[in-house]
Design an enzyme around this catalytic site. Structure first.
Site, PDB file in Angstrom:
ATOM      1  N   SER A   1       4.099 -32.040  17.183  1.00  0.00           N
ATOM      2  CA  SER A   1       3.480 -31.207  18.225  1.00  0.00           C
ATOM      3  C   SER A   1       3.723 -31.687  19.646  1.00  0.00           C
ATOM      4  CB  SER A   1       1.974 -31.115  17.990  1.00  0.00           C
ATOM      5  OG  SER A   1       1.732 -30.221  16.943  1.00  0.00           O
TER       6      SER A   1
ATOM      7  N   LYS B   1       5.573 -29.450  21.889  1.00  0.00           N
ATOM      8  CA  LYS B   1       4.899 -28.294  22.511  1.00  0.00           C
ATOM      9  C   LYS B   1       4.738 -28.447  24.029  1.00  0.00           C
ATOM     10  CE  LYS B   1       2.829 -27.409  18.059  1.00  0.00           C
ATOM     11  NZ  LYS B   1       1.649 -27.449  17.170  1.00  0.00           N
TER      12      LYS B   1
ATOM     13  N   TYR C   1      10.228 -22.606  15.697  1.00  0.00           N
ATOM     14  CA  TYR C   1       9.043 -23.479  15.803  1.00  0.00           C
ATOM     15  C   TYR C   1       9.162 -24.687  14.865  1.00  0.00           C
ATOM     16  CZ  TYR C   1       4.254 -25.058  15.077  1.00  0.00           C
ATOM     17  OH  TYR C   1       3.128 -25.853  14.955  1.00  0.00           O
TER      18      TYR C   1
ATOM     19  N   TYR D   1      -5.798 -31.840  19.882  1.00  0.00           N
ATOM     20  CA  TYR D   1      -6.501 -31.018  18.887  1.00  0.00           C
ATOM     21  C   TYR D   1      -8.005 -31.058  19.198  1.00  0.00           C
ATOM     22  CZ  TYR D   1      -2.139 -32.468  16.633  1.00  0.00           C
ATOM     23  OH  TYR D   1      -0.835 -32.774  16.378  1.00  0.00           O
TER      24      TYR D   1
ATOM     25  N   VAL E   1       1.420 -34.931  14.638  1.00  0.00           N
ATOM     26  CA  VAL E   1       1.036 -35.497  13.337  1.00  0.00           C
ATOM     27  C   VAL E   1       2.019 -36.552  12.826  1.00  0.00           C
ATOM     28  CG1 VAL E   1      -0.419 -33.674  12.390  1.00  0.00           C
ATOM     29  CG2 VAL E   1       2.036 -33.548  12.069  1.00  0.00           C
TER      30      VAL E   1
END
Ligand code: GLU
Length: 309
Positions: free
Chosen positions: A64, A67, A191, A243, A261
């Site tokens: 992530s 992102k 993605y 998160y 992660v």
């Protein structure tokens, strides 16, 4: 001012000795195989000094953290219109929550939860073939890190696709609300692949430098984004980058950051340094356990929290 190199080496050694290492992500075998004893830390200051500790040169799955860079690219394409497709509020729920998406009629809370990142990826994809969009994302990272060896781990990408039922559900849901413009399988393909980019702490800290220095790489003088955009990306990282543990990260570390992660965290000390840390064991919120502890120690020893000493 304490010696940066010394502090980084000290922290890496302290982390190496700790028995508590968190739980390695197991949802795909490629991540489950990661060594829970690994720990790497890289800090690059405003003058370009690079301080490395532990396994700072070992590539890991950035997941992530990608992102942050897709958000930067999408803002470059769509400007503030991006915020019509995705919000910028902390989610307070799991990174892959479907319930929240339903409540909010298909508009994801922020660009860092999975739904938001999928919507951002869809925007980058528009007008391109999936492999062109993916090439653009990869080349952007290679450019930022000044390193053309950065690659996608195809095995990780294939596993993400094979097990990505929840992400497919989120994407289909958004498609039903007209939030995605491209075929769902194309958007998801891009993605999954950008989450599967592998980088070392050193490469990641290099790539994050523009965020620490008002949108510019201070070594080359090249501008990546405007100072205002860099400030805003940092704001979203601070409030949404971890998160459901974003509040705890701000409380303990006090820097904008984005975790993945794979156990990596990119953290930005505005005006001072770009920092990347990696340790695969995660805490209950899915953030690197030792990564967070190491960053807390670093900001404390160097006085780098944006909230003061
Ligand atoms: N590829 C992962 C997923 O979409 C990213 C997870 C993460 O780092 O948050 O589930």
């Amino acid at each position: 001012m304490p010696d940066l190199d010394l502090v980084v080496k000290e922290i890496a050694e302290e982390m190496r000795q700790r028995p508590d290492r968190g739980e390695v992500a197991t949802y795909i075998p490629e991540l489950a195989r990661a060594d829970a004893n690994a720990f790497g830390l890289a800090v690059i200051d405003a003058d370009g000094n690079v301080a490395l500790g532990g396994d700072a040169e070992t590539p890991f799955s950035i997941q992530s953290i990608s992102k942050v860079f897709t958000l930067t690219l999408a803002l470059g394409k769509a400007g503030d219109l991006l915020w019509q497709r995705v919000g910028r509020e902390p989610s307070g729920s799991a990174f892959n929550s479907i319930v929240q998406l339903e409540y909010e009629r298909g508009i994801p809370r922020n660009p860092f939860i999975n739904a938001g990142a999928i919507a951002v990826t869809d925007l980058i994809l528009s007008g391109h073939q999936p492999r062109e969009a993916l090439g653009e994302i990869l080349r952007f990272l290679q450019f930022l890190a000044d390193d053309t060896t950065i690659m996608i781990d195809e095995q990780v990408a294939a596993s993400e696709r094979a097990t990505g039922f929840r992400n497919a559900a989120l994407a289909n849901y958004m498609k039903a609300y007209g939030v995605l413009s491209n075929p769902v399988e194309f958007t998801l393909g891009v993605y999954f692949h950008h989450c599967a980019i592998a980088m070392s702490c050193r490469q990641l800290a290099m790539a994050g430098r523009f965020l620490a220095h008002q949108g510019r790489n201070p070594s080359t003088g090249r501008s990546v984004v405007s100072p205002e955009r860099a400030r805003r990306i940092n704001a979203v990282m601070l409030t949404c980058g971890h998160y459901d543990g974003s509040g705890e990260f701000a409380y303990r570390v006090g820097l904008p950051g984005k975790s993945g992660v794979g156990g990596g965290i990119l953290a930005i000390a505005p005006g001072k340094a770009s920092i990347a840390v990696w340790s695969p064991g995660l805490d209950a919120a899915g953030n690197s356990h030792l990564g967070r502890i190491a960053l807390e120690a670093l900001t404390k020893r160097l006085g780098w929290s944006i909230f003061g000493a």
